[in-house]
Design an enzyme around this catalytic site. Structure first.
Site, mmCIF file in Angstrom:
data_model
loop_
_atom_site.group_PDB
_atom_site.id
_atom_site.type_symbol
_atom_site.label_atom_id
_atom_site.label_comp_id
_atom_site.label_asym_id
_atom_site.label_seq_id
_atom_site.Cartn_x
_atom_site.Cartn_y
_atom_site.Cartn_z
ATOM 1 N N SER A 34 10.107 7.842 6.338
ATOM 2 C CA SER A 34 9.581 6.491 6.537
ATOM 3 C C SER A 34 10.522 5.459 5.927
ATOM 4 C CB SER A 34 8.199 6.390 5.883
ATOM 5 O OG SER A 34 7.695 5.080 6.002
ATOM 6 N N SER A 85 7.793 1.198 8.493
ATOM 7 C CA SER A 85 6.751 0.429 7.802
ATOM 8 C C SER A 85 6.777 -0.994 8.340
ATOM 9 C CB SER A 85 7.004 0.446 6.288
ATOM 10 O OG SER A 85 6.850 1.759 5.802
ATOM 11 N N ASN A 105 -4.081 0.293 -0.826
ATOM 12 C CA ASN A 105 -4.469 1.005 -2.039
ATOM 13 C C ASN A 105 -4.153 0.082 -3.207
ATOM 14 O OD1 ASN A 105 -5.175 3.470 -0.666
ATOM 15 N ND2 ASN A 105 -2.987 3.818 -0.370
ATOM 16 N N GLU A 129 8.170 11.330 -8.754
ATOM 17 C CA GLU A 129 6.876 11.862 -8.334
ATOM 18 C C GLU A 129 6.907 12.548 -6.970
ATOM 19 O OE1 GLU A 129 5.528 7.955 -9.291
ATOM 20 O OE2 GLU A 129 3.754 8.760 -10.291
ATOM 21 N N CYS A 168 -0.538 6.168 -1.100
ATOM 22 C CA CYS A 168 0.570 5.323 -0.638
ATOM 23 C C CYS A 168 0.681 4.072 -1.490
ATOM 24 C CB CYS A 168 0.353 4.863 0.799
ATOM 25 S SG CYS A 168 0.188 6.177 1.974
ATOM 26 N N CYS A 180 3.434 -2.992 -3.147
ATOM 27 C CA CYS A 180 3.739 -1.608 -3.563
ATOM 28 C C CYS A 180 4.047 -1.536 -5.055
ATOM 29 C CB CYS A 180 4.925 -1.079 -2.757
ATOM 30 S SG CYS A 180 5.368 0.611 -3.192
ATOM 31 N N CYS A 182 12.588 2.030 -6.711
ATOM 32 C CA CYS A 182 12.939 1.501 -5.387
ATOM 33 C C CYS A 182 13.474 0.077 -5.537
ATOM 34 C CB CYS A 182 11.720 1.490 -4.474
ATOM 35 S SG CYS A 182 12.094 1.046 -2.760
ATOM 36 N N CYS A 211 4.439 15.040 -0.060
ATOM 37 C CA CYS A 211 5.105 13.736 -0.025
ATOM 38 C C CYS A 211 6.203 13.742 -1.083
ATOM 39 C CB CYS A 211 4.092 12.628 -0.297
ATOM 40 S SG CYS A 211 4.846 10.991 -0.364
ATOM 41 N N GLY A 236 11.065 5.290 -3.414
ATOM 42 C CA GLY A 236 12.402 5.030 -2.885
ATOM 43 C C GLY A 236 12.438 4.701 -1.411
ATOM 44 N N GLU A 237 13.578 4.189 -0.985
ATOM 45 C CA GLU A 237 13.828 3.888 0.415
ATOM 46 C C GLU A 237 14.836 4.927 0.922
ATOM 47 O OE1 GLU A 237 12.881 2.132 3.119
ATOM 48 O OE2 GLU A 237 14.611 3.161 3.985
ATOM 49 N N CYS A 246 8.767 -4.586 -1.918
ATOM 50 C CA CYS A 246 7.602 -4.959 -1.118
ATOM 51 C C CYS A 246 6.487 -5.421 -2.062
ATOM 52 C CB CYS A 246 7.125 -3.768 -0.292
ATOM 53 S SG CYS A 246 8.385 -3.159 0.832
#
Ligand code: SAH
Length: 341
Positions: A185, A208, A284, A83, A326, A113, A106, A99, A153-154, A110
């Site tokens: 990020s 983060s 969110n 995405e 997010c 998320c 990922c 973005c 992803g990281e 977290c």
């Protein structure tokens, strides 16, 4: 491909300036395919087009939000999808933020998320990272777009490709996006933060943070068990910021979990001696996410405390209605808008 990659692929049969012509056409003029590079001899153009497809991602679906945000589901060469989100600035017609994702899914897990629920499928190549920008930006002028590496992803777990993509995005002879307009990020992969700081060409950095104590952060972001908050903050204090640069800290506010006045005061203490700014993100929501969004008054009170010490902003959610905000990127089906072009 960077210029040297194109030179190597063309081989010695072609004059050296050909590689530069192709590089310029792909990254500066943003042609759709190599056959469209009119400055090349026709037979070469056609041969190149067959041997080197541009490899751009294709639009599998797009989801348009009532606020103008567009979430793309893009298909990659191997059929996997990822995405990318296009967010037009409110009230300024030609300014936008894109973005982009650095991985499919990922691995970081977290707890707030949605992307975490996908697990990691694979990392993206530099081309797939840059391709997202080329596709979403279209012909938008480079001095009007901001790029955030904040999608799936990281990024620091795909550092080599992210760095190569950053060089391509920022090369003054190519896409020419200013380093001030690109932000990466991270969830806090400490050794990679140190490595990133040594790169001569790199985006701005955002961390983060999301918690005000070690225990809280370990519960919300299991990666903290390996990379402790204390060491993360030390890496931040030592991070070599450029003269114009601040270190951004993102903080997801979860109702009754990390959103108290005491949390805000602890955040201020953590950020002492760092040239920092803070972006607060009220949660969110998403299916299966076991947290609630704090009331706007709580968010404002938290901001008020942090603001006394550090610039602190509230990030407005964009594209909530189409799962584009997010922490919502999980290839969700919603409000599908058929392709028009
Ligand atoms: N993996 C990187 C890049 C993703 S950035 C990172 O962790 O920084 C995505 C940002 O959205 C992060 O700051 C993350 O903390 C935040 N986020 C994740 N889930 C969220 C949610 N449900 N609501 C609000 N923000 C969220």
């Amino acid at each position: 491909m960077e210029l040297a990659d194109i030179q190597a692929a063309l081989g010695s049969a072609q004059p050296a300036f050909r590689a530069r012509q192709i590089y310029d056409a792909v990254y500066r003029q943003r042609v759709a395919n190599l056959a469209a590079i009119s400055s090349l001899p026709k037979d070469l153009r056609e041969r190149l087009d067959q041997v080197f497809p541009l490899g751009m991602p294709t639009v599998e679906r797009q989801y348009d939000s009532a606020d103008g945000t567009r979430r793309y589901l893009l298909k990659l060469g191997d059929g996997k999808t990822v995405e990318t989100v296009w967010m037009p600035a409110e009230g300024e017609a030609d300014r936008a933020t894109i973005c982009i994702s650095s991985q499919v899914g990922c691995a970081v897990d977290c707890k707030f998320c949605l992307t975490a629920k996908m697990g990691l499928e694979r990392s993206l190549s530099a081309g797939e990272i840059v391709g997202q920008v080329l596709l979403a930006a279209g012909t938008a002028p480079v001095d009007r777009i901001n790029i955030v590496m904040m999608g799936q992803g990281e990024p620091l777990l795909n550092l080599a490709n992210v760095i190569k993509a950053s060089r391509l995005l920022m090369d003054p002879g190519g896409m020419a996006i200013s380093p001030r307009r690109i932000t990466l990020s991270t969830a806090g992969i400490i050794p990679r933060i140190i490595e990133l700081g040594r790169e001569p060409v790199r985006p701005k950095l955002a961390i983060s943070l999301n918690a005000s104590t070690e225990e809280q952060r370990q519960a919300l972001m299991p990666i903290t068990r390996k990379y402790h908050l204390k060491d993360l903050m030390e890496a931040c204090r030592e991070y070599p910021l450029r003269p114009w640069e601040k270190l951004t800290f993102e903080y997801v506010l979860l109702k009754g979990v990390n959103d108290t006045d005491a949390d805000a005061r602890r955040v201020v203490r953590l950020l002492a001696h760092i040239n920092a700014k803070v972006n607060l993100i009220a949660l969110n929501p998403g299916p299966g996410i076991p947290f609630d969004t704090p009331e706007p008054l709580r968010v404002a009170a938290f901001q008020e405390i942090v603001k006394r010490a550090v610039p602190c902003f509230i990030r407005k959610p964009r594209g909530l209605d189409v799962y584009a905000a997010c922490g919502q990127l999980k290839r969700m089906e919603s409000a599908l808008v058929p392709l028009t072009s």
